[in-house]
Design a protein around this motif. Structure first.
Motif, mmCIF file in Angstrom:
data_model
loop_
_atom_site.group_PDB
_atom_site.id
_atom_site.type_symbol
_atom_site.label_atom_id
_atom_site.label_comp_id
_atom_site.label_asym_id
_atom_site.label_seq_id
_atom_site.Cartn_x
_atom_site.Cartn_y
_atom_site.Cartn_z
ATOM 1 N N HIS A 1 0.869 -1.027 -0.056
ATOM 2 C CA HIS A 1 -0.048 0.113 0.025
ATOM 3 C C HIS A 1 0.988 1.029 -0.013
ATOM 4 N N LYS A 2 0.212 2.531 -0.322
ATOM 5 C CA LYS A 2 1.064 3.608 -0.387
ATOM 6 C C LYS A 2 0.370 4.593 0.659
ATOM 7 N N SER A 3 1.302 5.533 1.347
ATOM 8 C CA SER A 3 0.753 6.073 2.578
ATOM 9 C C SER A 3 0.896 7.602 2.289
ATOM 10 N N THR A 4 -0.063 8.556 2.230
ATOM 11 C CA THR A 4 0.092 10.104 2.089
ATOM 12 C C THR A 4 -0.327 10.701 3.226
ATOM 13 N N PRO A 5 0.568 11.562 3.808
ATOM 14 C CA PRO A 5 0.291 12.416 5.194
ATOM 15 C C PRO A 5 -0.984 13.267 4.640
ATOM 16 N N LEU A 6 -1.804 13.276 5.831
ATOM 17 C CA LEU A 6 -2.878 14.136 5.635
ATOM 18 C C LEU A 6 -2.912 15.242 6.741
ATOM 19 N N ALA A 7 -2.354 14.939 8.031
ATOM 20 C CA ALA A 7 -2.651 15.866 9.025
ATOM 21 C C ALA A 7 -1.430 15.421 10.082
ATOM 22 N N SER A 8 -0.926 16.385 10.781
ATOM 23 C CA SER A 8 -0.265 16.305 12.128
ATOM 24 C C SER A 8 -0.362 17.429 12.642
ATOM 25 N N GLN A 9 -1.026 17.332 14.139
ATOM 26 C CA GLN A 9 -1.456 18.395 14.794
ATOM 27 C C GLN A 9 -1.835 17.997 16.159
ATOM 28 N N ALA A 10 -1.771 19.170 17.007
ATOM 29 C CA ALA A 10 -1.928 19.284 18.570
ATOM 30 C C ALA A 10 -3.458 19.070 18.846
ATOM 31 N N LEU A 11 -3.606 18.163 19.828
ATOM 32 C CA LEU A 11 -5.207 18.258 20.369
ATOM 33 C C LEU A 11 -5.387 18.801 21.790
ATOM 34 N N ASN A 12 -6.343 19.392 22.005
ATOM 35 C CA ASN A 12 -6.525 19.612 23.217
ATOM 36 C C ASN A 12 -7.777 19.169 23.870
ATOM 37 N N VAL A 13 -7.491 17.978 24.752
ATOM 38 C CA VAL A 13 -8.742 17.182 25.313
ATOM 39 C C VAL A 13 -8.840 17.426 26.560
ATOM 40 N N ASP A 14 -9.902 18.199 27.161
ATOM 41 C CA ASP A 14 -10.054 18.613 28.580
ATOM 42 C C ASP A 14 -8.951 19.368 29.066
ATOM 43 N N GLY A 15 -8.161 20.123 28.459
ATOM 44 C CA GLY A 15 -7.061 20.708 28.952
ATOM 45 C C GLY A 15 -5.842 19.940 28.784
ATOM 46 N N ARG A 16 -5.884 18.763 28.355
ATOM 47 C CA ARG A 16 -4.688 17.839 28.603
ATOM 48 C C ARG A 16 -4.107 17.694 27.121
ATOM 49 N N LYS A 17 -3.045 17.301 26.980
ATOM 50 C CA LYS A 17 -2.194 17.365 25.638
ATOM 51 C C LYS A 17 -2.373 16.148 24.843
ATOM 52 N N GLY A 18 -2.617 16.421 23.502
ATOM 53 C CA GLY A 18 -2.657 15.208 22.649
ATOM 54 C C GLY A 18 -2.426 15.524 21.306
ATOM 55 N N TRP A 19 -2.016 14.651 20.641
ATOM 56 C CA TRP A 19 -1.596 14.691 19.037
ATOM 57 C C TRP A 19 -2.013 13.726 18.194
ATOM 58 N N LEU A 20 -2.477 14.231 17.125
ATOM 59 C CA LEU A 20 -3.217 13.478 15.937
ATOM 60 C C LEU A 20 -2.396 13.268 14.658
ATOM 61 N N VAL A 21 -2.131 12.162 14.233
ATOM 62 C CA VAL A 21 -1.593 11.915 12.971
ATOM 63 C C VAL A 21 -2.577 11.244 11.839
ATOM 64 N N ALA A 22 -2.712 11.756 10.846
ATOM 65 C CA ALA A 22 -3.625 11.087 9.706
ATOM 66 C C ALA A 22 -3.015 10.967 8.610
ATOM 67 N N SER A 23 -3.381 10.020 7.893
ATOM 68 C CA SER A 23 -2.917 9.522 6.465
ATOM 69 C C SER A 23 -3.935 8.939 5.712
ATOM 70 N N TYR A 24 -3.742 8.914 4.299
ATOM 71 C CA TYR A 24 -4.742 8.435 3.529
ATOM 72 C C TYR A 24 -3.846 7.107 2.738
ATOM 73 N N LEU A 25 -4.495 6.147 2.808
ATOM 74 C CA LEU A 25 -3.906 4.651 2.205
ATOM 75 C C LEU A 25 -4.430 4.539 1.106
ATOM 76 N N THR A 26 -3.661 4.073 -0.007
ATOM 77 C CA THR A 26 -4.028 3.349 -1.203
ATOM 78 C C THR A 26 -3.861 2.053 -1.241
ATOM 79 N N TYR A 27 -4.501 1.397 -1.872
ATOM 80 C CA TYR A 27 -4.126 -0.044 -2.259
ATOM 81 C C TYR A 27 -4.950 -0.955 -3.068
ATOM 82 N N LYS A 28 -4.609 -2.038 -3.754
ATOM 83 C CA LYS A 28 -5.560 -2.827 -4.750
ATOM 84 C C LYS A 28 -5.613 -4.016 -3.984
#
Length: 372
Positions: A293-320
């Motif tokens: 499969h191939k992976s294309t980055p979509l996002a890398s961002q900070a999250l604020n969850v009830d005042g606590r630190k978080g981080w999100l990473v997202a990608s779009y995967l393609t395959y056959k």
């Protein structure tokens, strides 16, 4: 309908035996009620011919036991050759009687009989004890030996300390080299997908992860023993079945759980959340999408969850994939500081056959909360 030899995929077989195979391939942490789908690929064990080869005994060459060995034994057998009989040593036939030396009239000189005169003749000093130079040599030798031993001991301790310090330096260097270097992707917020997200039925508290996540209405389902949609390793689960072919299916997921034990040593508190999130996303991709499969980055961002630190990473995967209509999907992984020794992890995936439900990923991540 799966490629032979691939592991950890998501083309699930709903039969009982395939479900057991998938369960052994995934991480083991507290599971929700229900058994897992069989995954997207099958496993294959060794062939009967290979098993037979592995079962063969290893043959070892026997020790030589033939004419050559017998010839060696014959070298030491028998009574021997009379030509090489032992020769008797000459000597007196009877007991030896005491006699006189040829110089029986020899007498000790007067100067030797006088001890002081002998000492003077031999050059002995008067201030020496009995034994004279012999004792001096003895004391001197012992002193030199002690000095040599002390010197040798000092060299040994120096080498030991130096070697220990060098070994510690090498160990520290090795540890630093072994520590994985995480390359953070460029920061980019996850886009807001077009469309209306699914209706929310309420919040579900996941005590294992310490998160409260939104429960989506149909077509999302909660795994049960009857539908066999559970995935081991996650304490909060919702599953979206997107394709069915006989007993096999393709699906999306909304999951919550605790950071994999293999990554918990990398977590050093809230400041390490971004790097750990990147590593967690790579680990999930390697486990659940272990096929080309191939992976294309979509996002890398900070999250604020009830005042606590978080981080999100997202990608779009393609395959056959053979027998699968989907050719790609959006996947997102978030690591969140929950105030516990091990942080929480949230994962979302929706194949491109159901693009209308991609907004559910936005809503799921945006409405995560930390349990009180």
């Amino acid at each position: 309908m799966s490629d032979e030899g691939e592991r950890g995929g998501r083309w699930a077989d709903m039969s009982d035996d395939s479900a057991d195979r998938e369960e052994s391939a995934r991480v083991t942490v507290p599971d929700v009620e229900g058994s897992e789908p069989a995954g997207r690929t099958d496993f294959s064990g060794p062939s009967p011919l290979e098993q037979a080869r592995q079962a063969e005994d290893v043959k070892v060459a026997p020790v030589a036991d033939g004419p050559a060995a017998q010839e060696d034994d014959e070298l030491f057998a028998g009574e021997g050759d009379p030509q090489y009989a032992g020769v008797a040593a000459p000597g007196p036939a009877g007991p030896v009687r005491p006699g006189k030396p040829s110089s029986g009239n020899w007498q000790m000189p007067d100067w030797m009989a006088d001890e002081d005169a002998a000492d003077s003749k031999l050059g002995r000093q008067g201030d020496l004890d009995e034994g004279g130079r012999s004792k001096l040599a003895l004391y001197g030798g012992v002193g030199l030996l002690v000095v040599a031993l002390l010197a040798a001991g000092g060299v040994y301790l120096f080498k030991q300390r130096g070697g220990a310090a060098e070994a510690e330096t090498k160990k520290s260097s090795t540890d630093q080299e072994a520590a994985p270097e995480v390359r953070m992707p460029a920061e980019k917020p996850l886009r807001k997908f077009a469309g209306r997200p699914s209706r929310i039925l309420g919040g579900v508290t996941d005590p294992q992860s310490g998160l409260v996540y939104p429960r989506m209405a149909g077509p999302w389902q909660v795994p049960t023993k009857k539908n066999k949609l559970g995935t081991p390793g996650w304490s909060g689960q919702q599953v979206l079945v997107t394709e069915r072919t006989g007993r096999q299916m393709w699906y999306g997921q909304l999951l919550t759980g605790v950071l994999n034990p293999s990554l918990q040593s990398e977590y050093k508190g809230p400041e390490s959340v971004p790097a750990v999130a990147v590593q967690a996303a790579k680990g999930i991709e390697a486990q659940y999408y272990a096929f080309p499969h191939k992976s294309t980055p979509l996002a890398s961002q900070a999250l604020n969850v009830d005042g606590r630190k978080g981080w999100l990473v997202a990608s779009y995967l393609t395959y056959k994939r053979a027998g699968v209509k989907a050719t790609g999907e959006v996947v997102a992984t978030a690591v969140i500081d929950n105030g516990k020794p091990a942080p929480a992890v949230a994962f979302a995936s929706v194949p491109n056959t159901h693009k209308s439900l991609w907004p559910d990923i936005n809503r799921f991540m945006a409405q995560l909360k930390v349990a009180a």
